[in-house]
Write a protein that holds these residues in place. Structure first.
Motif, short mmCIF file in Angstrom:
data_model
loop_
_atom_site.label_atom_id
_atom_site.label_comp_id
_atom_site.label_asym_id
_atom_site.label_seq_id
_atom_site.Cartn_x
_atom_site.Cartn_y
_atom_site.Cartn_z
N UNK A 12 -44.71 -7.11 31.42
CA UNK A 12 -44.85 -5.78 32.01
C UNK A 12 -43.68 -5.48 32.95
N UNK A 13 -43.30 -6.46 33.75
CA UNK A 13 -42.18 -6.28 34.68
C UNK A 13 -40.87 -6.06 33.93
N UNK A 14 -40.66 -6.80 32.86
CA UNK A 14 -39.44 -6.64 32.05
C UNK A 14 -39.40 -5.26 31.41
N UNK A 15 -40.55 -4.80 30.89
CA UNK A 15 -40.60 -3.47 30.28
C UNK A 15 -40.27 -2.39 31.30
N UNK A 16 -40.83 -2.52 32.49
CA UNK A 16 -40.56 -1.54 33.54
C UNK A 16 -39.09 -1.57 33.96
N UNK A 17 -38.47 -2.74 33.86
CA UNK A 17 -37.07 -2.88 34.22
C UNK A 17 -36.11 -2.57 33.08
N UNK A 18 -36.65 -2.21 31.92
CA UNK A 18 -35.80 -1.86 30.79
C UNK A 18 -35.25 -3.06 30.03
N UNK A 19 -35.81 -4.24 30.26
CA UNK A 19 -35.34 -5.45 29.58
C UNK A 19 -36.27 -5.76 28.41
#
Length: 153
Positions: free
Chosen positions: A70-77
């Motif tokens: 979820x954090x990666x998706x929010x960060x565009x990764x």
């Protein structure tokens, strides 16, 4: 076949198949289990883990990866998020089948009836009994509000 044996067999198969992504996830699982065994030896225990302990370790690993994804998706990764999702898939192969909403509700009702729980004061006992009976089979973060609603009704 017990969970530990399934993990070892899957690791061997991944080595033979040269599946590096699956193998690295299986090795992460083995490392987490080994760490937990070492921690258990540090106390008065002998370091042996039960099936329930292994399921708990795997459940935590899934939860950690869901948060990371979820954090990666929010960060565009998105490539890192996809990698986390692949790891979740591998780990979930070794977890018990997740209960659906109907089964979860039935399990909650059964525990409440068995314990004779009648109010919000009994929530801790109900949750403890659910965790004991259905470890790894339900999301206890989502179950908590349902138990609370049942006890308040």
């Amino acid at each position: 076949m017990e969970l530990r044996a399934k993990l070892q067999a899957a690791t061997k198969e991944a080595m033979k198949a040269r599946d590096s992504a699956r193998l690295s996830t299986l090795r992460l699982i083995a490392a987490a289990v080994k760490d937990r065994e070492i921690a258990a030896r540090g106390g008065d225990g002998d370091g042996t883990l039960t099936e329930g302990d292994l399921v708990l370790i795997l459940s935590r690993m899934v939860k950690q990866r869901q948060e990371s994804s979820k954090a990666y998706e929010e960060g565009g990764r998105l490539e890192l998020a996809a990698r986390e999702q692949e790891e979740i898939g591998v780990i979930q192969e070794f977890l018990p089948r997740q209960m659906n909403a109907v089964e979860t509700t039935a399990a909650i009702d059964a525990v409440i009836a068995d314990l004779g729980a009648s109010g919000i004061r009994d929530m801790g006992r109900v949750m403890a009994a659910l965790k004991e009976r259905h470890a790894g089979q339900m999301d206890f973060g989502a179950v908590g509000p349902v138990v609370k609603a049942r006890l308040l009704a």
